[in-house]
Design a protein around this motif. Sequence first.
Motif, PDB file in Angstrom:
ATOM      1  N   ILE A 257     -15.687  76.677   4.409  1.00 24.84           N
ATOM      2  CA  ILE A 257     -14.590  76.495   3.466  1.00 24.84           C
ATOM      3  C   ILE A 257     -14.734  77.365   2.222  1.00 24.84           C
ATOM      4  N   ALA A 258     -15.958  77.614   1.755  1.00 22.93           N
ATOM      5  CA  ALA A 258     -16.131  78.427   0.546  1.00 22.93           C
ATOM      6  C   ALA A 258     -15.605  79.841   0.758  1.00 22.93           C
ATOM      7  N   ASN A 259     -15.906  80.433   1.896  1.00 19.17           N
ATOM      8  CA  ASN A 259     -15.414  81.779   2.179  1.00 19.17           C
ATOM      9  C   ASN A 259     -13.903  81.804   2.348  1.00 19.17           C
ATOM     10  N   ILE A 260     -13.361  80.735   2.907  1.00 20.02           N
ATOM     11  CA  ILE A 260     -11.907  80.639   3.061  1.00 20.02           C
ATOM     12  C   ILE A 260     -11.245  80.518   1.687  1.00 20.02           C
ATOM     13  N   MET A 261     -11.822  79.688   0.816  1.00 18.48           N
ATOM     14  CA  MET A 261     -11.271  79.553  -0.528  1.00 18.48           C
ATOM     15  C   MET A 261     -11.363  80.865  -1.300  1.00 18.48           C
ATOM     16  N   ASN A 262     -12.445  81.599  -1.083  1.00 14.18           N
ATOM     17  CA  ASN A 262     -12.632  82.859  -1.803  1.00 14.18           C
ATOM     18  C   ASN A 262     -11.538  83.864  -1.479  1.00 14.18           C
ATOM     19  N   SER A 263     -10.998  83.814  -0.282  1.00 15.70           N
ATOM     20  CA  SER A 263      -9.968  84.775   0.116  1.00 15.70           C
ATOM     21  C   SER A 263      -8.573  84.364  -0.337  1.00 15.70           C
ATOM     22  N   ALA A 264      -8.438  83.160  -0.926  1.00 16.59           N
ATOM     23  CA  ALA A 264      -7.133  82.654  -1.354  1.00 16.59           C
ATOM     24  C   ALA A 264      -6.861  82.987  -2.818  1.00 16.59           C
ATOM     25  N   ASP A 265      -5.619  82.784  -3.230  1.00 14.04           N
ATOM     26  CA  ASP A 265      -5.237  82.998  -4.629  1.00 14.04           C
ATOM     27  C   ASP A 265      -5.474  81.757  -5.472  1.00 14.04           C
ATOM     28  N   ILE A 266      -5.214  80.587  -4.915  1.00 14.33           N
ATOM     29  CA  ILE A 266      -5.238  79.322  -5.652  1.00 14.33           C
ATOM     30  C   ILE A 266      -5.982  78.276  -4.832  1.00 14.33           C
ATOM     31  N   VAL A 267      -6.724  77.400  -5.509  1.00 19.39           N
ATOM     32  CA  VAL A 267      -7.311  76.220  -4.863  1.00 19.39           C
ATOM     33  C   VAL A 267      -6.617  74.996  -5.452  1.00 19.39           C
ATOM     34  N   ALA A 268      -6.215  74.066  -4.574  1.00 18.97           N
ATOM     35  CA  ALA A 268      -5.384  72.953  -5.032  1.00 18.97           C
ATOM     36  C   ALA A 268      -5.833  71.624  -4.441  1.00 18.97           C
ATOM     37  N   LEU A 269      -5.431  70.550  -5.111  1.00 17.17           N
ATOM     38  CA  LEU A 269      -5.678  69.186  -4.650  1.00 17.17           C
ATOM     39  C   LEU A 269      -4.563  68.309  -5.204  1.00 17.17           C
ATOM     40  N   PHE A 270      -3.977  67.466  -4.346  1.00 12.41           N
ATOM     41  CA  PHE A 270      -2.796  66.696  -4.729  1.00 12.41           C
ATOM     42  C   PHE A 270      -3.026  65.185  -4.587  1.00 12.41           C
ATOM     43  N   SER A 271      -4.259  64.749  -4.788  1.00 12.55           N
ATOM     44  CA  SER A 271      -4.664  63.384  -4.498  1.00 12.55           C
ATOM     45  C   SER A 271      -4.116  62.354  -5.480  1.00 12.55           C
ATOM     46  N   LYS A 272      -4.047  61.121  -4.974  1.00 12.30           N
ATOM     47  CA  LYS A 272      -3.720  59.966  -5.816  1.00 12.30           C
ATOM     48  C   LYS A 272      -4.910  59.576  -6.671  1.00 12.30           C
ATOM     49  N   VAL A 273      -6.115  59.690  -6.105  1.00 11.42           N
ATOM     50  CA  VAL A 273      -7.327  59.288  -6.812  1.00 11.42           C
ATOM     51  C   VAL A 273      -8.493  60.124  -6.306  1.00 11.42           C
ATOM     52  N   GLU A 274      -9.458  60.397  -7.170  1.00  9.04           N
ATOM     53  CA  GLU A 274     -10.662  61.142  -6.814  1.00  9.04           C
ATOM     54  C   GLU A 274     -11.821  60.661  -7.683  1.00  9.04           C
ATOM     55  N   GLY A 275     -13.037  60.805  -7.161  1.00  6.30           N
ATOM     56  CA  GLY A 275     -14.213  60.659  -7.992  1.00  6.30           C
ATOM     57  C   GLY A 275     -14.332  61.946  -8.803  1.00  6.30           C
ATOM     58  N   LEU A 276     -15.172  62.853  -8.347  1.00  6.68           N
ATOM     59  CA  LEU A 276     -15.144  64.218  -8.867  1.00  6.68           C
ATOM     60  C   LEU A 276     -14.896  65.118  -7.659  1.00  6.68           C
ATOM     61  N   PRO A 277     -13.762  65.804  -7.615  1.00  3.36           N
ATOM     62  CA  PRO A 277     -13.374  66.539  -6.401  1.00  3.36           C
ATOM     63  C   PRO A 277     -14.198  67.807  -6.179  1.00  3.36           C
ATOM     64  N   ASN A 278     -14.993  67.813  -5.126  1.00  8.16           N
ATOM     65  CA  ASN A 278     -15.803  68.989  -4.797  1.00  8.16           C
ATOM     66  C   ASN A 278     -14.946  70.235  -4.610  1.00  8.16           C
ATOM     67  N   THR A 279     -13.786  70.058  -3.995  1.00  8.29           N
ATOM     68  CA  THR A 279     -12.895  71.189  -3.767  1.00  8.29           C
ATOM     69  C   THR A 279     -12.573  71.916  -5.063  1.00  8.29           C
TER      70      THR A 279
END
Length: 363
Positions: A257-279
């Motif tokens: 996933i890290a390499n996939i995220m590196n090739s993207a423009d934006i990293v996103a998360l649309f959750s209702k609740v999270e602890g601390l989101p690793n993403t």
Amino acid sequence: MKKILLLSGSLASGGAERQIVTIARLLKEQGYDITFLCYAKEDFYAHLLEKNNIPIVWMIENNYLKRIIKVRNHIRKGNYDVVISFLHTPNFLNNFSAIGGKSWKVITGERSAKESTFNSRKGKVFAWFQKYSDVIVCNSNNAREMWIKNYPQYKNKLTTIYNTVTLPEITTEYIPRKDGKTHIIVAASYQYLKNPIGLINSLLLLDEKDRNKIVIDWYGRIEYSKGNTQVYDEAIDLIKNNNLSNVIFLHDQTKNIANIMNSADIVALFSKVEGLPNTICEGMMLGKPIIMTKVSDYINLVDDSNGFLCDWDDIKSIKNVLSTIISITNIQTLEMGKQSKLKAKEMFSKEIVLNKWINLIER
């Protein structure tokens, strides 16, 4: 050097499992004698422990009572100096093993930030057993404040240590707006609280011209619980029925996933609740602009300099953010990414987080 046991339900692909494995590896590198114990056979992250020569005790037991007894006996006979656990059931087993007196330190890691958890019967029982913990580690200030609000008697036990971000070797190349489109990565399991349905519905509010400027790739565990694929199936149907198959793509979990995220423009998360989101933490460390909902310590994670905030339960709010990221320039995207990385280094660097864990273990 101290002998430490790390207790986890399994080595599944969840964020808590990723973090406890990371902590184990970092402590091993510092010379600590590390052993891992799991009671469910999911081994997504097992290869990382094996790579660091960390032994894994697989204590597979479906009978709850037998599991409690076996884990308790292992801990009490293991001559450990410290036992560290993350998540409710492992924390309960860790605390239960301390009943009757102990010579080791009990450290429990609380990942939950759900108010409903504190009010549930199960949550109250598990929280009562935290009286046997020496330290309760929260991975966000938001979670710590919830604990103080609901269980003020534990205030002096509570501390906050952010998740550390240790990235693998990055081999992918980042090309801004490859194919002329803004590429967004979401890494989250397919649950309603992660909000894939809300994201898909927000895409329907965009006009066709704007939709054609976005590509969203979602990676996550499809069978979230005991073969339940309801949310994934619903999302797939929604995508097909609304001709979004060229806009949003749903993938299974991945170890890359890290390499996939590196090739993207934006990293996103649309959750209702999270602890601390690793993403989000990893996306920031990779130097990516962030889109996230107002969960966890969002106030510390994202501001106008490095990203955008939206409301998980308002698809118009999500749509507006998507419209905005289409309009920002490549130069703005790169500058926001730089600001993300600066923030990440201050909060999630290995040295800062590791020192905090060592202080807990040694003090």
